[in-house]
Design a protein around this motif. Sequence first.
Motif, PDB file in Angstrom:
ATOM      1  N   THR A 111       0.823  -1.216   0.000  1.00  0.00           N
ATOM      2  CA  THR A 111       0.000   0.000   0.000  1.00  0.00           C
ATOM      3  C   THR A 111       0.856   1.263   0.000  1.00  0.00           C
ATOM      4  O   THR A 111       0.372   2.339   0.344  1.00  0.00           O
ATOM      5  N   SER A 112       2.131   1.143  -0.340  1.00  0.00           N
ATOM      6  CA  SER A 112       3.090   2.250  -0.453  1.00  0.00           C
ATOM      7  C   SER A 112       3.385   2.956   0.860  1.00  0.00           C
ATOM      8  O   SER A 112       3.741   4.131   0.876  1.00  0.00           O
ATOM      9  N   LYS A 113       3.250   2.260   1.971  1.00  0.00           N
ATOM     10  CA  LYS A 113       3.663   2.816   3.257  1.00  0.00           C
ATOM     11  C   LYS A 113       5.075   2.327   3.533  1.00  0.00           C
ATOM     12  O   LYS A 113       5.471   1.244   3.097  1.00  0.00           O
ATOM     13  N   PHE A 114       5.848   3.119   4.255  1.00  0.00           N
ATOM     14  CA  PHE A 114       7.233   2.748   4.547  1.00  0.00           C
ATOM     15  C   PHE A 114       7.309   2.159   5.941  1.00  0.00           C
ATOM     16  O   PHE A 114       6.849   2.752   6.913  1.00  0.00           O
ATOM     17  N   ARG A 115       7.901   0.987   6.051  1.00  0.00           N
ATOM     18  CA  ARG A 115       8.068   0.316   7.327  1.00  0.00           C
ATOM     19  C   ARG A 115       9.550   0.238   7.645  1.00  0.00           C
ATOM     20  O   ARG A 115      10.325  -0.330   6.890  1.00  0.00           O
ATOM     21  N   LEU A 116       9.946   0.825   8.766  1.00  0.00           N
ATOM     22  CA  LEU A 116      11.341   0.878   9.180  1.00  0.00           C
ATOM     23  C   LEU A 116      11.796  -0.490   9.681  1.00  0.00           C
ATOM     24  O   LEU A 116      11.078  -1.162  10.413  1.00  0.00           O
ATOM     25  N   HIS A 117      13.005  -0.922   9.283  1.00  0.00           N
ATOM     26  CA  HIS A 117      13.570  -2.180   9.752  1.00  0.00           C
ATOM     27  C   HIS A 117      14.539  -1.920  10.896  1.00  0.00           C
ATOM     28  O   HIS A 117      15.117  -0.837  11.022  1.00  0.00           O
ATOM     29  N   ILE A 118      14.753  -2.941  11.680  1.00  0.00           N
ATOM     30  CA  ILE A 118      15.647  -2.836  12.831  1.00  0.00           C
ATOM     31  C   ILE A 118      17.091  -2.607  12.395  1.00  0.00           C
ATOM     32  O   ILE A 118      17.894  -2.072  13.151  1.00  0.00           O
ATOM     33  N   THR A 119      17.424  -2.958  11.154  1.00  0.00           N
ATOM     34  CA  THR A 119      18.790  -2.783  10.679  1.00  0.00           C
ATOM     35  C   THR A 119      19.187  -1.306  10.601  1.00  0.00           C
ATOM     36  O   THR A 119      20.367  -0.983  10.536  1.00  0.00           O
ATOM     37  N   ALA A 120      18.203  -0.403  10.633  1.00  0.00           N
ATOM     38  CA  ALA A 120      18.487   1.034  10.600  1.00  0.00           C
ATOM     39  C   ALA A 120      18.795   1.597  11.984  1.00  0.00           C
ATOM     40  O   ALA A 120      19.199   2.757  12.099  1.00  0.00           O
ATOM     41  N   LEU A 121      18.633   0.803  13.010  1.00  0.00           N
ATOM     42  CA  LEU A 121      18.783   1.298  14.386  1.00  0.00           C
ATOM     43  C   LEU A 121      20.150   1.910  14.655  1.00  0.00           C
ATOM     44  O   LEU A 121      20.240   2.968  15.267  1.00  0.00           O
ATOM     45  N   ASP A 122      21.216   1.276  14.195  1.00  0.00           N
ATOM     46  CA  ASP A 122      22.558   1.793  14.466  1.00  0.00           C
ATOM     47  C   ASP A 122      22.799   3.152  13.835  1.00  0.00           C
ATOM     48  O   ASP A 122      23.617   3.937  14.325  1.00  0.00           O
TER      49      ASP A 122
END
Length: 180
Positions: A76-87
């Motif tokens: 649905t074109s929403k962006f979901r943040l992944h845990i890999t971006a935490l650092d």
Amino acid sequence: MRPLTDEETKTMFEKLSKYIGENIKLLVDRPDGSYCFRLHNDRVYYMSEKILKLATNISRDKLVSVGTCFGKFTKTSKFRLHITALDYLAPYAKFKVWVKPGAEQSFLYGNHVLKSGLGRITENTVQYQGVVVYSMADVPLGFGVAAKSTQECRRVDPMSIVVFHQTDVGEFIRNEDTLT
């Protein structure tokens, strides 16, 4: 692998700004070189332009991933943040929540943070603000959304939810098959 469209860039930056505010520009204009975001298989990757040039030698169908996965776009074109971006996001976080040692394991199993497990919270955190969750030893554990403002947290009962769980470092183990 392709650059993000204007709409995709806007959607992703709106999501990132919930957590790091205006510090988004610090991710792209870094002192150690120029960095960029690229889309591959509905996932957004963050990489240096030097690595981007090297990745152009690999065909798209053979390329699995390059750089750090920041998140993915849903159907649905929403962006979901992944845990890999935490650092990358934790050092620039504007709003932070620290959990007590007893509540760390509960959060890492995917549960919300209760008032009884709340150690500290950044002043002036508003309700539904994106927060980075830390242990009391300042180790980033994951992302969440503040269920209550800082003022409400002071007078709420101990079993009330103060941070809604979104993702945590335990996700690496729980979902290791689908994180690529």
